[in-house]
Design a protein around this motif. Structure first.
Motif, PDB file in Angstrom:
ATOM      1  N   ALA A 282       0.769  -1.125   0.020  1.00  0.00           N
ATOM      2  CA  ALA A 282      -0.029   0.035   0.083  1.00  0.00           C
ATOM      3  C   ALA A 282       0.693   1.163   0.041  1.00  0.00           C
ATOM      4  O   ALA A 282       0.585   2.408  -0.706  1.00  0.00           O
ATOM      5  N   ARG A 283       1.829   1.300   0.837  1.00  0.00           N
ATOM      6  CA  ARG A 283       2.836   2.691   0.716  1.00  0.00           C
ATOM      7  C   ARG A 283       3.718   2.554  -0.084  1.00  0.00           C
ATOM      8  O   ARG A 283       3.979   3.682  -0.737  1.00  0.00           O
ATOM      9  N   HIS A 284       4.413   1.499  -0.494  1.00  0.00           N
ATOM     10  CA  HIS A 284       5.767   1.590  -1.139  1.00  0.00           C
ATOM     11  C   HIS A 284       5.586   0.787  -2.598  1.00  0.00           C
ATOM     12  O   HIS A 284       6.367   0.848  -3.324  1.00  0.00           O
ATOM     13  N   LYS A 285       4.383   0.286  -2.804  1.00  0.00           N
ATOM     14  CA  LYS A 285       3.932  -0.453  -3.968  1.00  0.00           C
ATOM     15  C   LYS A 285       5.021  -1.559  -4.409  1.00  0.00           C
ATOM     16  O   LYS A 285       5.427  -1.682  -5.369  1.00  0.00           O
ATOM     17  N   LEU A 286       5.244  -2.142  -3.265  1.00  0.00           N
ATOM     18  CA  LEU A 286       6.726  -3.081  -3.184  1.00  0.00           C
ATOM     19  C   LEU A 286       5.886  -4.557  -2.696  1.00  0.00           C
ATOM     20  O   LEU A 286       5.223  -4.631  -1.733  1.00  0.00           O
ATOM     21  N   TYR A 287       5.959  -5.564  -3.622  1.00  0.00           N
ATOM     22  CA  TYR A 287       5.829  -6.862  -3.186  1.00  0.00           C
ATOM     23  C   TYR A 287       6.828  -7.709  -2.622  1.00  0.00           C
ATOM     24  O   TYR A 287       8.159  -7.675  -2.909  1.00  0.00           O
ATOM     25  N   ILE A 288       6.821  -7.948  -1.336  1.00  0.00           N
ATOM     26  CA  ILE A 288       7.667  -8.997  -0.473  1.00  0.00           C
ATOM     27  C   ILE A 288       7.055 -10.160   0.131  1.00  0.00           C
ATOM     28  O   ILE A 288       5.987 -10.227   0.093  1.00  0.00           O
ATOM     29  N   GLY A 289       8.058 -11.239   0.381  1.00  0.00           N
ATOM     30  CA  GLY A 289       7.354 -12.309   0.861  1.00  0.00           C
ATOM     31  C   GLY A 289       7.363 -12.294   2.321  1.00  0.00           C
ATOM     32  O   GLY A 289       7.874 -11.573   2.966  1.00  0.00           O
ATOM     33  N   LYS A 290       6.789 -13.497   2.846  1.00  0.00           N
ATOM     34  CA  LYS A 290       6.633 -13.722   4.331  1.00  0.00           C
ATOM     35  C   LYS A 290       8.123 -13.757   4.970  1.00  0.00           C
ATOM     36  O   LYS A 290       8.407 -12.992   6.296  1.00  0.00           O
ATOM     37  N   ARG A 291       9.067 -14.374   4.272  1.00  0.00           N
ATOM     38  CA  ARG A 291      10.508 -14.325   4.925  1.00  0.00           C
ATOM     39  C   ARG A 291      11.197 -12.867   4.912  1.00  0.00           C
ATOM     40  O   ARG A 291      11.634 -12.766   6.136  1.00  0.00           O
ATOM     41  N   THR A 292      11.000 -12.073   3.982  1.00  0.00           N
ATOM     42  CA  THR A 292      11.314 -10.753   4.060  1.00  0.00           C
ATOM     43  C   THR A 292      10.858  -9.891   5.227  1.00  0.00           C
ATOM     44  O   THR A 292      11.327  -9.117   5.828  1.00  0.00           O
TER      45      THR A 292
ATOM     46  N   GLY B 182      11.666  -3.826  13.779  1.00  0.00           N
ATOM     47  CA  GLY B 182      10.242  -3.918  13.987  1.00  0.00           C
ATOM     48  C   GLY B 182      10.177  -3.593  15.587  1.00  0.00           C
ATOM     49  O   GLY B 182       9.604  -4.318  16.401  1.00  0.00           O
ATOM     50  N   VAL B 183      10.575  -2.209  15.994  1.00  0.00           N
ATOM     51  CA  VAL B 183      10.448  -1.936  17.178  1.00  0.00           C
ATOM     52  C   VAL B 183       9.147  -1.288  17.597  1.00  0.00           C
ATOM     53  O   VAL B 183       8.676  -0.272  16.686  1.00  0.00           O
ATOM     54  N   VAL B 184       8.386  -1.794  18.530  1.00  0.00           N
ATOM     55  CA  VAL B 184       7.042  -1.064  18.714  1.00  0.00           C
ATOM     56  C   VAL B 184       6.866   0.139  19.278  1.00  0.00           C
ATOM     57  O   VAL B 184       6.202   0.949  18.937  1.00  0.00           O
ATOM     58  N   SER B 185       7.876   0.492  20.237  1.00  0.00           N
ATOM     59  CA  SER B 185       7.714   2.048  20.851  1.00  0.00           C
ATOM     60  C   SER B 185       8.557   2.792  19.900  1.00  0.00           C
ATOM     61  O   SER B 185       9.339   2.673  19.197  1.00  0.00           O
ATOM     62  N   GLU B 186       7.915   3.848  19.724  1.00  0.00           N
ATOM     63  CA  GLU B 186       8.316   5.246  18.994  1.00  0.00           C
ATOM     64  C   GLU B 186       9.729   5.911  19.573  1.00  0.00           C
ATOM     65  O   GLU B 186      10.533   6.456  18.904  1.00  0.00           O
ATOM     66  N   GLY B 187       9.882   5.752  20.649  1.00  0.00           N
ATOM     67  CA  GLY B 187      11.236   6.212  21.676  1.00  0.00           C
ATOM     68  C   GLY B 187      12.294   5.324  21.234  1.00  0.00           C
ATOM     69  O   GLY B 187      12.135   4.347  20.480  1.00  0.00           O
ATOM     70  N   GLY B 188      13.441   5.845  21.500  1.00  0.00           N
ATOM     71  CA  GLY B 188      14.723   4.864  21.473  1.00  0.00           C
ATOM     72  C   GLY B 188      15.381   5.135  19.995  1.00  0.00           C
ATOM     73  O   GLY B 188      15.201   6.084  19.296  1.00  0.00           O
ATOM     74  N   GLU B 189      16.243   4.331  19.853  1.00  0.00           N
ATOM     75  CA  GLU B 189      17.222   4.606  18.662  1.00  0.00           C
ATOM     76  C   GLU B 189      16.631   4.305  17.348  1.00  0.00           C
ATOM     77  O   GLU B 189      15.729   3.146  17.124  1.00  0.00           O
ATOM     78  N   GLU B 190      16.652   5.227  16.486  1.00  0.00           N
ATOM     79  CA  GLU B 190      16.041   4.934  15.027  1.00  0.00           C
ATOM     80  C   GLU B 190      16.706   3.952  14.225  1.00  0.00           C
ATOM     81  O   GLU B 190      18.141   3.873  13.941  1.00  0.00           O
ATOM     82  N   LYS B 191      16.445   2.848  13.636  1.00  0.00           N
ATOM     83  CA  LYS B 191      16.929   2.014  12.908  1.00  0.00           C
ATOM     84  C   LYS B 191      16.473   2.098  11.272  1.00  0.00           C
ATOM     85  O   LYS B 191      15.273   2.460  11.368  1.00  0.00           O
ATOM     86  N   LYS B 192      17.282   1.671  10.559  1.00  0.00           N
ATOM     87  CA  LYS B 192      17.040   2.105   9.169  1.00  0.00           C
ATOM     88  C   LYS B 192      17.203   0.414   8.417  1.00  0.00           C
ATOM     89  O   LYS B 192      18.312   0.049   8.753  1.00  0.00           O
ATOM     90  N   LEU B 193      16.546   0.079   7.414  1.00  0.00           N
ATOM     91  CA  LEU B 193      16.990  -1.208   6.675  1.00  0.00           C
ATOM     92  C   LEU B 193      16.671  -0.927   5.268  1.00  0.00           C
ATOM     93  O   LEU B 193      15.612  -0.529   4.962  1.00  0.00           O
ATOM     94  N   ASP B 194      17.386  -1.481   4.361  1.00  0.00           N
ATOM     95  CA  ASP B 194      17.271  -1.402   2.797  1.00  0.00           C
ATOM     96  C   ASP B 194      16.634  -2.859   2.719  1.00  0.00           C
ATOM     97  O   ASP B 194      17.023  -3.535   2.967  1.00  0.00           O
ATOM     98  N   VAL B 195      15.377  -2.659   1.962  1.00  0.00           N
ATOM     99  CA  VAL B 195      14.597  -3.816   1.494  1.00  0.00           C
ATOM    100  C   VAL B 195      14.312  -3.985   0.054  1.00  0.00           C
ATOM    101  O   VAL B 195      13.896  -2.986  -0.504  1.00  0.00           O
TER     102      VAL B 195
END
Length: 324
Positions: free
Chosen positions: A191-201, A210-223
């Motif tokens: 919906a947001r990125h128009k990108l299809y990924i599989g369950k493993r990804t 997948g950090v639930v709380s909005e506080g803490g260190e910001e993490k980034k990941l290339d998918v």
């Protein structure tokens, strides 16, 4: 030699076997390698996954828990027999087994589980609800007349229980867990990125950022995935803050279950919860989930140190107490 007693948590994706004396004996994926022509179970756990990868045309993977447990009871029995042998070695003495089970199993499912564990080689089978097992494993004092709140989150369901003197006063079981969070991430990416990924990804995204709380260190990941319109490979950069939005729907469902249990609880036990807070267990617990509940509910929350194995450890403890 005394007969062995073991606790077992047969999770949707992971099975854990534990003894009170020796701790964790086995932790393997709840999966079997099955011959596509004969339906014979050839291997279980990690070796099964490798076997199917080597012969994908001749073998298939079967995950027999929980929804299809009745029709897959035979496969479940053989899988557990392999696990018992791997955990205990070859022995003439059949073990007594305490199984941690979901609160909402049907009678047919319960009977299928009992039959499968007996067929796997157990001398006797006892069943106990997973939240009670997890509470024991997490160190709850069942002799204390104080209400204690537990959230047990697995791959396919989350169970919330108010526990008082070793019994569940109120509880809620919903079919929302780690798998549903993976599905929410997949939907968000389309919906947001128009990108299809599989369950493993999706699972890797959940685990790594997948950090639930909005506080803490910001993490980034290339998918990397495939663009929905053209199917051309494409890479997008995600942030942990963005994942809070992606996982919102299943998180709200879990939160609603917790609120429901608290609302069904009497004033005295709500006062107990205000003092003791809640404890999170299960393999589906995400980073920051304790802070999420603390922020939203205003309750002191913590993740059990042995969250992933608490149910199996508690089942082993319950079996020991049963014999006293």
């Amino acid at each position: 030699m005394l007969r062995r007693g073991i606790g077992i948590d047969i999770g949707t994706t992971q099975t854990t076997i534990c003894s009170a004396e020796d701790g964790i004996l086995l932790r393997e994926p709840t999966v079997a390698a099955v011959d596509v022509d004969t339906d014979e179970v050839l291997e279980a756990g990690e070796p099964a996954i490798r076997m199917v990868q080597e012969s994908p045309d001749k073998l298939r993977l079967c995950w027999p828990v929980w929804d299809p447990v009745v029709k897959c009871a035979g496969i479940l029995a053989v899988m557990l027999r392999i696990f018992f042998r791997r955990a205990l070695g070859r022995t003439l003495l059949r073990p007594q087994v305490m199984v941690a089970i979901p609160c909402d199993l049907t009678e047919a499912q319960i009977n299928a589980v009992e039959d499968a564990v007996l067929a796997a080689g157990a001398s006797r089978v006892h069943l106990l609800e997973a939240p009670l097992c997890a509470a024991l494993g997490a160190g709850f004092d069942f002799s204390s007349p104080v209400g204690q709140l537990l959230v047990h989150m697995g791959a396919s369901r989350t169970e919330v229980a108010m526990i008082f003197i070793g019994d569940m006063v109120t509880h809620s079981s919903i079919e929302t867990g780690g798998n549903q969070i993976d599905s929410a991430i997949i939907r968000y990416m389309r919906a947001r990125h128009k990108l299809y990924i599989g369950k493993r990804t999706a699972e890797q995204i959940k685990i790594r950022i997948g950090v639930v709380s909005e506080g803490g260190e910001e993490k980034k990941l290339d998918v990397k995935g495939r663009y929905v319109d053209t199917r051309v490979p494409r890479v997008v950069t995600l942030s942990s803050r963005e994942m809070v939005c992606a996982m919102k729907e299943p998180l709200v469902a879990i939160l609603d279950a917790v609120v429901s249990v608290v609302e069904q609880t009497g004033d005295d036990m709500r006062a107990d919860i205000a003092k003791s807070g809640l404890v999170l267990t299960g393999g589906g617990v995400l980073s920051g989930m304790d802070q999420f509940f603390a922020d939203v509910l205003g309750l002191r929350s913590r993740v059990a140190a042995n969250a992933e194995t608490a149910a199996a450890e508690g089942a082993a403890i319950a079996l020991c107490r049963l014999g006293k």
